[in-house]
Design a protein around this motif. Structure first.
Motif: not given
Length: 308
Positions: A287-308
């Motif tokens: 899920g994730g339906y507020n498009l701005s919050a979705l995009g920002r949160s996914a980036v934070a998640h992927i940064r941590s996943l990738s150790k960036l």
């Protein structure tokens, strides 16, 4: 090794009407934020995955479920599963493609081509039960991927972590009696779908929380309950049902997470995977339906996943 980023044009073609919050623009919101943040070029972009086969889907779904979706699939317009879950002529192809993305991620990681993957796909999956589509979901993408890791690659233990605001009733339904799969989640309660299975299982660690629970309190659930249970279980691969509708800006629910909470939880899961699973993680969008919050949160998640 880089984190794989897997998406597919087929997942854009499924739509349920201009009014519907589970829209193709959700994929664009994630992709655009990854691009504007400079993260996307650092990921290993994966070509469109092959669709899951029927046999791969039937590892976790009943034959009657697949037959029902095929029979319902419209040649034009929409066909309703329920009041807010509809099929258009492209839905079934998108569902097979979304499930195939998780399989492609598992295969690439098991070949040693990456440690982790994020699948930016839709329709989402965690509400889809063995024999029922519901809650915007048709096939349970993360369940298909986890079953592939077990059955095709011979893993003995995998874990699925779900931080969507809604309970992943479909994942629980599918793996309730399979001790090879530990499921850990928190979810707002009482809230949709209110379908938690009766009885208890040691490998089902699903924690209901009240509306307006803060990100700090949800971190406590992770550190005090999830993490000890996961370390004891020692999964050989970790799967994430990555729903971002627990963000405080998302009107779909009433939990209080922010980007930093998603990053912190992901950091804990990465540390776990490095200890027990050779760093192997497959994360799939829910899920994730507020498009701005979705995009920002996914980036934070992927940064941590990738150790960036």
């Amino acid at each position: 090794m880089e984190t794989l980023y897997i998406t597919s044009p087929a997942c854009h073609r499924h739509e349920m009407g201009s009014w519907h919050p589970e829209c193709p623009e959700r994929l664009d919101a994630v992709n655009d934020q990854l691009l504007s943040s400079g993260v996307l070029p650092l990921l290993d972009s994966f070509p469109s995955p092959r669709p899951a086969t029927e046999a791969e889907v039937l590892r976790v779904h009943a034959e009657s479920h697949l037959a029902h979706l095929k029979a319902l699939s419209p040649a034009s317009g929409y066909a309703a599963i329920d009041g807010d879950t509809l099929m258009n002529p492209h839905t079934l192809a998108a569902a097979f493609e979304a499930a195939g993305a998780g399989i492609a991620a598992v295969d690439s990681i098991m070949r040693g081509e990456a440690n982790s993957a994020f699948c930016n796909v839709r329709p989402p999956g965690h509400h889809a039960e063995s024999a029922r589509a519901m809650g915007f979901c048709f096939f349970n993408n993360v369940a298909v991927a986890a079953a592939h890791a077990l059955e095709h690659h011979g893993l003995e233990r995998v874990a699925i972590v779900d931080f969507d605001v809604h309970h992943g009733n479909g994942t629980e339904d599918i793996f309730f009696d399979d001790p090879r799969v530990m499921m850990c989640s928190f979810y707002q309660h009482p809230f949709y779908p209110n379908l938690r299975r009766e009885g208890s299982r040691d490998h089902m660690v699903n924690i209901p929380v009240d509306a307006y629970t803060t990100g700090f309190d949800l971190r406590q659930v992770v550190s005090d309950i999830w993490v000890p249970r996961l370390y004891h279980f020692a999964p050989q691969m970790l799967f994430i049902s990555a729903g971002f509708d627990a963000h405080r800006e998302d009107e779909m629910g009433q939990l209080g997470m922010v980007e930093g909470d998603y990053a912190w939880i992901t950091d804990q899961l990465v540390a776990l995977a490095e200890r027990t699973a050779q760093g192997r993680i497959v994360s799939m969008l829910e899920g994730g339906y507020n498009l701005s919050a979705l995009g920002r949160s996914a980036v934070a998640h992927i940064r941590s996943l990738s150790k960036l």
